[in-house]
Design a protein around this motif. Sequence first.
Motif, PDB file in Angstrom:
ATOM      1  N   GLY A 181       0.799  -1.227   0.000  1.00  0.00           N
ATOM      2  CA  GLY A 181       0.000   0.000   0.000  1.00  0.00           C
ATOM      3  C   GLY A 181       0.831   1.275   0.000  1.00  0.00           C
ATOM      4  N   LEU A 182       2.118   1.161  -0.342  1.00  0.00           N
ATOM      5  CA  LEU A 182       2.960   2.364  -0.414  1.00  0.00           C
ATOM      6  C   LEU A 182       2.824   3.013  -1.793  1.00  0.00           C
ATOM      7  N   VAL A 183       2.956   4.329  -1.838  1.00  0.00           N
ATOM      8  CA  VAL A 183       2.971   5.037  -3.125  1.00  0.00           C
ATOM      9  C   VAL A 183       4.408   5.001  -3.646  1.00  0.00           C
ATOM     10  N   PRO A 184       4.644   4.271  -4.746  1.00  0.00           N
ATOM     11  CA  PRO A 184       6.018   4.168  -5.239  1.00  0.00           C
ATOM     12  C   PRO A 184       6.409   5.394  -6.069  1.00  0.00           C
ATOM     13  N   ILE A 185       7.627   5.872  -5.860  1.00  0.00           N
ATOM     14  CA  ILE A 185       8.203   6.933  -6.697  1.00  0.00           C
ATOM     15  C   ILE A 185       9.325   6.270  -7.491  1.00  0.00           C
ATOM     16  N   VAL A 186       9.038   5.948  -8.747  1.00  0.00           N
ATOM     17  CA  VAL A 186       9.978   5.184  -9.571  1.00  0.00           C
ATOM     18  C   VAL A 186      10.871   6.152 -10.359  1.00  0.00           C
ATOM     19  N   CYS A 187      12.177   6.063 -10.124  1.00  0.00           N
ATOM     20  CA  CYS A 187      13.116   7.005 -10.748  1.00  0.00           C
ATOM     21  C   CYS A 187      13.668   6.463 -12.064  1.00  0.00           C
ATOM     22  N   VAL A 188      13.691   7.332 -13.058  1.00  0.00           N
ATOM     23  CA  VAL A 188      14.307   7.003 -14.355  1.00  0.00           C
ATOM     24  C   VAL A 188      15.114   8.218 -14.804  1.00  0.00           C
ATOM     25  N   GLY A 189      16.061   7.990 -15.704  1.00  0.00           N
ATOM     26  CA  GLY A 189      16.816   9.124 -16.229  1.00  0.00           C
ATOM     27  C   GLY A 189      18.137   8.689 -16.825  1.00  0.00           C
ATOM     28  N   GLU A 190      18.608   9.510 -17.749  1.00  0.00           N
ATOM     29  CA  GLU A 190      19.803   9.177 -18.526  1.00  0.00           C
ATOM     30  C   GLU A 190      21.057   9.819 -17.934  1.00  0.00           C
ATOM     31  N   THR A 191      22.204   9.228 -18.211  1.00  0.00           N
ATOM     32  CA  THR A 191      23.486   9.841 -17.847  1.00  0.00           C
ATOM     33  C   THR A 191      23.853  10.884 -18.904  1.00  0.00           C
ATOM     34  N   LEU A 192      24.902  11.638 -18.610  1.00  0.00           N
ATOM     35  CA  LEU A 192      25.348  12.648 -19.581  1.00  0.00           C
ATOM     36  C   LEU A 192      25.821  11.985 -20.877  1.00  0.00           C
ATOM     37  N   ASP A 193      26.577  10.891 -20.733  1.00  0.00           N
ATOM     38  CA  ASP A 193      27.059  10.185 -21.938  1.00  0.00           C
ATOM     39  C   ASP A 193      25.886   9.736 -22.800  1.00  0.00           C
TER      40      ASP A 193
END
Length: 268
Positions: free
Chosen positions: A129-141
């Motif tokens: 029952g937790l609200v998930p905060i799913v992180c995504v994102g690219e590196t500089l390369d």
Amino acid sequence: MEDSAVMTSPLRKPFIAGNWKMHLTLAESLALAKEVRSGCGQNGPDVALCVPFTAITVVAGAVQGSSVLVGGQDLHWEAQGAFTGEVSARQLADAGCRTVVIGHSERRRCFGETDETVNKKLKAALGAGLVPIVCVGETLDEREAQKTYRVIETQVRGAFAGFSPAELGTVVVAYEPVWAIGTGKTAAPAQAQDSHTFIRKLVARAIDEKLAAGMRILYGGSVKADNIDSLMAEPDLDGALVGGESLKAANFVRIIQFKTQAGMERKA
Ligand code: PEP
């Protein structure tokens, strides 16, 4: 560039989450939580403090009865067992958490987090029952090699694989370009908006349009009091995941009190 095609949903209430990372003693945590609590008005955005495991109960006590939520920064996917050093979703919820960060780039980079473990952790968080905060994102390369969309798509598809749209209804995505985290380099609002639009359209295409229209997508990466207003003016930014500046009460409270016409309208 992704063109902006936003269907603003009333479900997309702005959400500002602080990520305290591995900082603060219990006394410092208590003091900061109390300051944030007193700085949060009644009609502001949703606010969460994602704190070290050791501080969860203290911070949960300090914000009890207010609109401030407490979150974890990670979890294990198993419910219990011989996993020394790990903490389960059930333990987080029991300690007072309502939300949890999953797949932060620091966990991917320093601790071998993969899209597969993110997927398993997401299932565990939702089960508790937790609200998930799913992180995504690219590196500089990856950005410089024009791979931003490809990286985000792989991470989003990997995290959400096997879930039905109904199961994903509470999930929050945090778009956090790795090159902007803790570096002082914030993505330009238009750059962030472009990635957010890409994520929303991807979720619409790959999973469900209604889910995508209502999904909150936060931006993270050197968010500060002096750039939050311009970021929140972008139509697909529904809030922020804030690292360093969430450790400074006055600055974090100013971030919570972001001022933009678009942002204010979305609070309704
Ligand atoms: C983060 O920890 O998720 C983050 C975005 O950090 P910072 O705001 O310090 O860049």
